[in-house]
Design a protein around this motif. Structure first.
Motif, PDB file in Angstrom:
ATOM      1  N   TRP A 178       0.809  -1.221   0.000  1.00  0.00           N
ATOM      2  CA  TRP A 178       0.000   0.000   0.000  1.00  0.00           C
ATOM      3  C   TRP A 178       0.837   1.263   0.000  1.00  0.00           C
ATOM      4  O   TRP A 178       0.420   2.310  -0.500  1.00  0.00           O
ATOM      5  CB  TRP A 178      -1.027   0.020   1.131  1.00  0.00           C
ATOM      6  N   GLN A 179       2.086   1.187   0.496  1.00  0.00           N
ATOM      7  CA  GLN A 179       2.925   2.388   0.537  1.00  0.00           C
ATOM      8  C   GLN A 179       3.401   2.817  -0.847  1.00  0.00           C
ATOM      9  O   GLN A 179       3.808   3.971  -1.027  1.00  0.00           O
ATOM     10  CB  GLN A 179       4.118   2.162   1.458  1.00  0.00           C
ATOM     11  N   ARG A 180       3.309   1.941  -1.848  1.00  0.00           N
ATOM     12  CA  ARG A 180       3.723   2.350  -3.184  1.00  0.00           C
ATOM     13  C   ARG A 180       2.761   3.371  -3.788  1.00  0.00           C
ATOM     14  O   ARG A 180       3.077   3.990  -4.800  1.00  0.00           O
ATOM     15  CB  ARG A 180       3.842   1.132  -4.103  1.00  0.00           C
ATOM     16  N   PHE A 181       1.596   3.545  -3.172  1.00  0.00           N
ATOM     17  CA  PHE A 181       0.647   4.546  -3.644  1.00  0.00           C
ATOM     18  C   PHE A 181       0.791   5.876  -2.894  1.00  0.00           C
ATOM     19  O   PHE A 181       0.063   6.820  -3.172  1.00  0.00           O
ATOM     20  CB  PHE A 181      -0.789   4.035  -3.489  1.00  0.00           C
ATOM     21  N   GLY A 214      -8.806  -2.549  -1.639  1.00  0.00           N
ATOM     22  CA  GLY A 214      -7.624  -2.628  -0.781  1.00  0.00           C
ATOM     23  C   GLY A 214      -7.079  -4.034  -0.681  1.00  0.00           C
ATOM     24  O   GLY A 214      -5.864  -4.262  -0.761  1.00  0.00           O
ATOM     25  N   VAL A 215      -7.985  -5.014  -0.507  1.00  0.00           N
ATOM     26  CA  VAL A 215      -7.556  -6.418  -0.435  1.00  0.00           C
ATOM     27  C   VAL A 215      -6.924  -6.857  -1.757  1.00  0.00           C
ATOM     28  O   VAL A 215      -5.890  -7.538  -1.774  1.00  0.00           O
ATOM     29  CB  VAL A 215      -8.756  -7.317  -0.080  1.00  0.00           C
ATOM     30  N   LEU A 216      -7.524  -6.444  -2.881  1.00  0.00           N
ATOM     31  CA  LEU A 216      -7.032  -6.887  -4.189  1.00  0.00           C
ATOM     32  C   LEU A 216      -5.683  -6.272  -4.555  1.00  0.00           C
ATOM     33  O   LEU A 216      -4.896  -6.888  -5.272  1.00  0.00           O
ATOM     34  CB  LEU A 216      -8.057  -6.542  -5.275  1.00  0.00           C
ATOM     35  N   MET A 217      -5.407  -5.066  -4.071  1.00  0.00           N
ATOM     36  CA  MET A 217      -4.182  -4.381  -4.470  1.00  0.00           C
ATOM     37  C   MET A 217      -3.082  -4.422  -3.414  1.00  0.00           C
ATOM     38  O   MET A 217      -1.919  -4.172  -3.735  1.00  0.00           O
ATOM     39  CB  MET A 217      -4.485  -2.920  -4.810  1.00  0.00           C
ATOM     40  N   ALA A 218      -3.426  -4.739  -2.171  1.00  0.00           N
ATOM     41  CA  ALA A 218      -2.420  -4.599  -1.114  1.00  0.00           C
ATOM     42  C   ALA A 218      -2.335  -5.794  -0.178  1.00  0.00           C
ATOM     43  O   ALA A 218      -1.772  -5.678   0.906  1.00  0.00           O
ATOM     44  CB  ALA A 218      -2.686  -3.331  -0.309  1.00  0.00           C
ATOM     45  N   SER A 219      -2.881  -6.943  -0.577  1.00  0.00           N
ATOM     46  CA  SER A 219      -2.676  -8.159   0.217  1.00  0.00           C
ATOM     47  C   SER A 219      -1.915  -9.181  -0.624  1.00  0.00           C
ATOM     48  O   SER A 219      -2.058  -9.214  -1.845  1.00  0.00           O
ATOM     49  CB  SER A 219      -4.004  -8.748   0.703  1.00  0.00           C
ATOM     50  N   ARG A 220      -1.118  -9.991   0.031  1.00  0.00           N
ATOM     51  CA  ARG A 220      -0.277 -10.953  -0.684  1.00  0.00           C
ATOM     52  C   ARG A 220      -1.102 -12.046  -1.344  1.00  0.00           C
ATOM     53  O   ARG A 220      -0.730 -12.556  -2.402  1.00  0.00           O
ATOM     54  CB  ARG A 220       0.736 -11.584   0.279  1.00  0.00           C
TER      55      ARG A 220
END
Length: 422
Positions: A178-181, A214-220
């Protein structure tokens, strides 16, 4: 909910309410005879359709802990799991936990705690569409049911990708992802940033939780909470699916998961690994691949960005044959668009996801797939690139087809080496 023994024991002492159901268990041989299968399915579905709850099996109606015999725990757990899958639509995936609770005599007796979170979906059980009202389950009135479908995005009125996902916490998101955003010039707290990006939203209790986006873009591994958020990729031998031909009819098969940008890149690698590449020696050596990987990249980005994540049980399917690539994406075409208008019009089902993909950088070593620096440009040119690039390579038209108003199919013909374009 009621996460320690003391809290759960006190809750049982107070009795059933909107969040607690108690059930005594009886078995006839290895078969559970009480509670009745349909009745328990109704109770669990009602919790899911409301604000969640806990059912404790092994406690009588008078709130006395009577327990479950140790050698019967497996049968009871199998009973619960089976009814959640086959008696409830769409199926439930509750947390099933074995505990020991104190009885009236002080003895610790085994029980089974079934925790059901509030669901993203509206569930139907044998008794119909039910919800929890106090300590009882009630069938939902038509207007209430319509509002619930709307609230949970099944009616496509509220954007599904911005809905908070029950049971997920901000700590379940990977800081690296998430920090890449985050803009280098800004130092907002995590909660503020995730809310601005629509990666987190307050739930009905006011708790800030990761959204579907959020789950789709920032969870492994988004499948922990969204089980169908992956790409099922299969490369077949020949031009048809022929399982009767023996075990070698598949060349390669893989379930591709991870954050959406990783799924796109790994799907492109899957195609690159399994397609043929011919060396053309006219006027110097030139490699001719079966598929234009820029077109494949755009197709995969569109699939993960625009698929309908609210359709339970559906996943993106990538099928690679010797003469074509097939890509199936769940969901009808949004906003009055048609198959014919896809190259000319633009509409986003998932605004939060497309916005994040437009900000998501492409690793430097992967930029051979596209001339831009981010996964998506939001200019609506992807379909045109797919069709034009594929036709230039193969000399054949790629095309889209809508299946049963619920799935969009893209077919990209493979280049024929015997008919290679000049």
């Amino acid at each position: 909910m009621f996460d320690n023994i003391a809290d759960l024991t006190e809750k049982i002492r107070l009795g059933e309410d909107s969040f607690l159901e108690l059930k005594e268990v009886r078995l006839s041989g290895s078969r559970v005879s009480a509670p009745r299968r349909d009745s328990l399915a109704d109770e669990l579905a009602a919790f899911a359709n409301s604000r969640g709850g806990v059912c404790v099996l092994g406690v009588a109606d008078n709130r006395e802990v009577v327990g479950i015999a140790l050698d019967q725990l497996d049968s009871v757990e199998d009973f619960i799991r089976e009814l959640c899958i086959s008696a409830i639509t769409p199926p439930l995936a509750p947390v099933i936990e074995r505990l020991s609770l104190p009885s009236n005599t002080g003895a610790m007796l085994p029980v089974i705690k079934v925790e059901v979170p509030s669901s993203l979906f509206v569930h139907r059980s044998p008794g119909g569409y039910l919800h929890r009202v106090g300590s009882a389950k009630r069938e939902m009135a038509p207007d209430y049911l319509a509002r619930l479908f709307q609230q949970r995005s099944q009616a496509r009125i509220i954007r599904f990708d911005e809905q908070p996902v029950p049971g997920v916490t901000l700590d379940d998101l990977s800081p690296e992802l998430w920090q890449r955003f985050r803009s280098p010039r800004l130092t907002e707290r995590r909660e503020v940033l995730l809310d601005k990006l629509a990666m987190a939203r307050p739930d009905t209790d006011g708790i800030l939780r990761p959204t579907v986006a959020g789950v789709l873009m920032a969870s492994r591994d988004p499948r922990r909470w969204l089980p169908n958020a992956f790409i099922q990729a299969v490369a077949y031998r020949g031009t048809e699916i022929l399982p009767h031909a023996g075990q070698h009819y598949q060349i390669d098969a893989r379930d591709i998961t991870g954050p959406l940008d990783q799924q796109v890149l790994e799907a492109c690698h899957f195609v690159g690994r399994n397609m043929r590449v011919e060396a053309i020696k006219q006027m110097g050596r030139r490699d001719l691949p079966q598929f234009d990987l820029t077109a494949v990249f755009e197709a995969m980005v569109n699939a993960v960005a625009h698929r309908d994540y609210s359709i339970y049980g559906a996943k993106i399917r990538l099928r690679l044959f010797s003469d074509r690539l097939e890509l199936y994406s769940p969901g009808a075409i949004p906003n009055t668009m048609t198959v014919e208008s896809l190259p000319y019009r633009q509409a986003a089902r998932n605004e939060a996801i497309t916005s994040l993909l437009a900000q998501c950088p492409i690793p430097e070593d992967e930029q051979i797939l596209t001339d831009r620096n981010a996964m998506m440009d939001k200019r609506g040119e992807g379909v045109r690139v797919i069709l034009d690039s594929s036709e230039r390579l193969s000399g054949k038209h790629a095309y889209y087809r809508l299946i049963d108003e619920s799935e969009l199919l893209l077919v990209i013909p493979a280049a024929s080496f015997s008919e290679a374009p000049d």
